[in-house]
Scaffold this motif. Structure first.
Motif, PDB file in Angstrom:
ATOM      1  N   ASP A  10       6.046  -6.636   1.741  1.00  0.00           N
ATOM      2  CA  ASP A  10       5.617  -7.977   2.151  1.00  0.00           C
ATOM      3  C   ASP A  10       4.115  -8.076   1.938  1.00  0.00           C
ATOM      4  O   ASP A  10       3.344  -7.319   2.520  1.00  0.00           O
ATOM      5  CB  ASP A  10       5.981  -8.183   3.615  1.00  0.00           C
ATOM      6  CG  ASP A  10       5.678  -9.598   4.109  1.00  0.00           C
ATOM      7  OD1 ASP A  10       4.997 -10.343   3.385  1.00  0.00           O
ATOM      8  OD2 ASP A  10       6.121  -9.931   5.222  1.00  0.00           O
ATOM      9  N   ILE A  14      -1.482  -9.112   7.322  1.00  0.00           N
ATOM     10  CA  ILE A  14      -1.087  -8.679   8.666  1.00  0.00           C
ATOM     11  C   ILE A  14      -2.073  -9.287   9.668  1.00  0.00           C
ATOM     12  O   ILE A  14      -3.238  -8.888   9.738  1.00  0.00           O
ATOM     13  CB  ILE A  14      -1.085  -7.145   8.749  1.00  0.00           C
ATOM     14  CG1 ILE A  14      -0.056  -6.568   7.770  1.00  0.00           C
ATOM     15  CG2 ILE A  14      -0.800  -6.679  10.181  1.00  0.00           C
ATOM     16  CD1 ILE A  14      -0.221  -5.082   7.502  1.00  0.00           C
ATOM     17  N   ARG A 327       4.494  -3.166   6.950  1.00  0.00           N
ATOM     18  CA  ARG A 327       5.056  -4.034   5.914  1.00  0.00           C
ATOM     19  C   ARG A 327       6.088  -3.345   5.017  1.00  0.00           C
ATOM     20  O   ARG A 327       6.981  -4.006   4.487  1.00  0.00           O
ATOM     21  CB  ARG A 327       3.929  -4.593   5.039  1.00  0.00           C
ATOM     22  CG  ARG A 327       3.070  -5.650   5.710  1.00  0.00           C
ATOM     23  CD  ARG A 327       3.856  -6.941   5.866  1.00  0.00           C
ATOM     24  NE  ARG A 327       3.012  -8.035   6.324  1.00  0.00           N
ATOM     25  CZ  ARG A 327       3.179  -8.680   7.485  1.00  0.00           C
ATOM     26  NH1 ARG A 327       4.157  -8.291   8.300  1.00  0.00           N
ATOM     27  NH2 ARG A 327       2.388  -9.663   7.836  1.00  0.00           N
TER      28      ARG A 327
END
Length: 354
Positions: A10, A14, A327
């Motif tokens: 991803d 963050i 992630r």
């Protein structure tokens, strides 16, 4: 750490908040979050107006709030606890309940029981919990690790590790006003690093001796400590920590049956960051030749004393690992159960000390 699958990674930043903006939040966390494109530094929580001003000046897009509760309510991807150890349990449980991943600065918690509660809560929430043992990425420690992996010292029978400072006066900060029962004192503070490093190098250990001393007038927690560990591997670790040392001993002295290694001075990443440096600066983490350690045997022609280039220090590796854990599904850069073992030693030292 497991190998991330790029196809499932991803790339969304963050969203990160830091609770506390003293030395830890300002120097050890914010610069690495800001320098890593996988993160965005969104919120800083501190009730100190001056620190709020510093945070906004250093990171113009950051929002500052007065309380941890306000930060947790933002339901961020990651919450970093750069707060006193006795606050970690309450703040950590709240962050995990809000769905955030968690980075906890050392000391992990004020007790083993509190640390176990955090681990259980993180497992129940399915969120990564990572303990900030950044000194696994000190350049001198990485150098010791490399020498051991190469077998350059042979079988190590004694590992000496010393972290000393000169700070003889009490200050108005939680480290000087809180007790060891609240996670304060030199053993919880710098001892967290030395014990973690020793366990990381040589494996599980038992305490064979410990001495704690309160030296500063009016002090309520230990200023100096000596800890002797016997590892299951057979190596003995002698760890010395002090905030009352006018002259410093070797940072590392590692004695093996083939050779030995000695180094002086502390890793340069902290002073560079404290002076306003960034991990993205050219040369960050590179030690000067004058600070390199020495390998060899005194007086030996076969193994003469020789300088060893210091490995490049890399605190940024922690947050690279944290991003991969959050992630990409990778393992955390520091396993919280390893940090729990460090805390078990610390708790044992306070019970053992004479």
């Amino acid at each position: 750490m497991s190998t991330p699958d790029p196809s499932t990674s991803d790339s969304t930043p963050i969203r990160t908040g830091i609770i506390g903006y003293g030395l830890s939040g300002r120097v050890f966390h914010a610069p690495f979050i800001a320098a890593n494109p996988r993160f965005s530094l969104d919120v800083v929580a501190t009730s100190h107006a001056g620190r709020q001003t510093v945070a906004r000046s250093q990171h113009p897009t950051v929002e500052t709030v007065d309380t941890p509760a306000e930060l947790v309510a933002r339901q961020l991807d990651l919450v970093v606890l750069a707060s006193p150890g006795h606050a970690h349990l309450e703040q950590g449980l709240a962050a995990l309940a809000a769905g955030s991943a968690l980075v906890v600065d050392k000391p992990f918690a004020a007790s083993v029981a509190e640390a176990e509660q955090l681990i259980t809560a993180a497992e129940a929430a399915g969120r990564p919990l990572m303990v900030f043992q950044n000194r696994r990425w000190d350049g001198d420690f990485l150098t010791v690790q490399k020498l051991l992996s190469e077998g350059a010292l042979g079988t190590v029978h004694r590992f000496e590790s010393t972290f000393e400072r000169w700070s003889p006066g009490l200050r108005d900060r939680w480290q000087d006003t809180s007790t060891s029962g609240q996670g304060a004192g030199i053993t919880f503070d710098l001892g967290s690093h030395l014990i973690d490093q020793a366990l990381h190098l040589f494996g599980p250990a038992t305490i064979t001796d410990a001495e704690l001393s309160i030296l500063r007038a009016g002090g309520v927690s230990d200023d100096e400590a000596f800890i002797s560990l016997l590892h299951s591997s057979g190596t003995r670790s002698h760890l010395t920590i002090s905030r009352f040392a006018g002259q410093n001993g070797p940072r590392f002295r590692v004695l093996g049956d083939r050779s030995a290694f000695t180094s002086y001075g502390l890793d340069g990443q902290e002073p560079a960051l404290g002076a306003g440096g960034s991990p993205s600066d050219p040369g960050f983490g590179i030690a000067s030749e004058e600070s390199w350690g020495t390998i060899g045997i005194t007086g030996s022609e076969e193994f003469p004393l020789t300088k060893v280039p210091t490995e490049r220090g890399d605190y940024a590796a922690f947050y690279r690992g944290a991003a991969a854990a959050i992630r990409d599904g990778a393992l955390p850069p520091v396993d919280p159960r390893e940090a729990l073992e460090t805390l078990r030693i610390i708790e044992g030292v306070h019970g053992f000390s004479r």
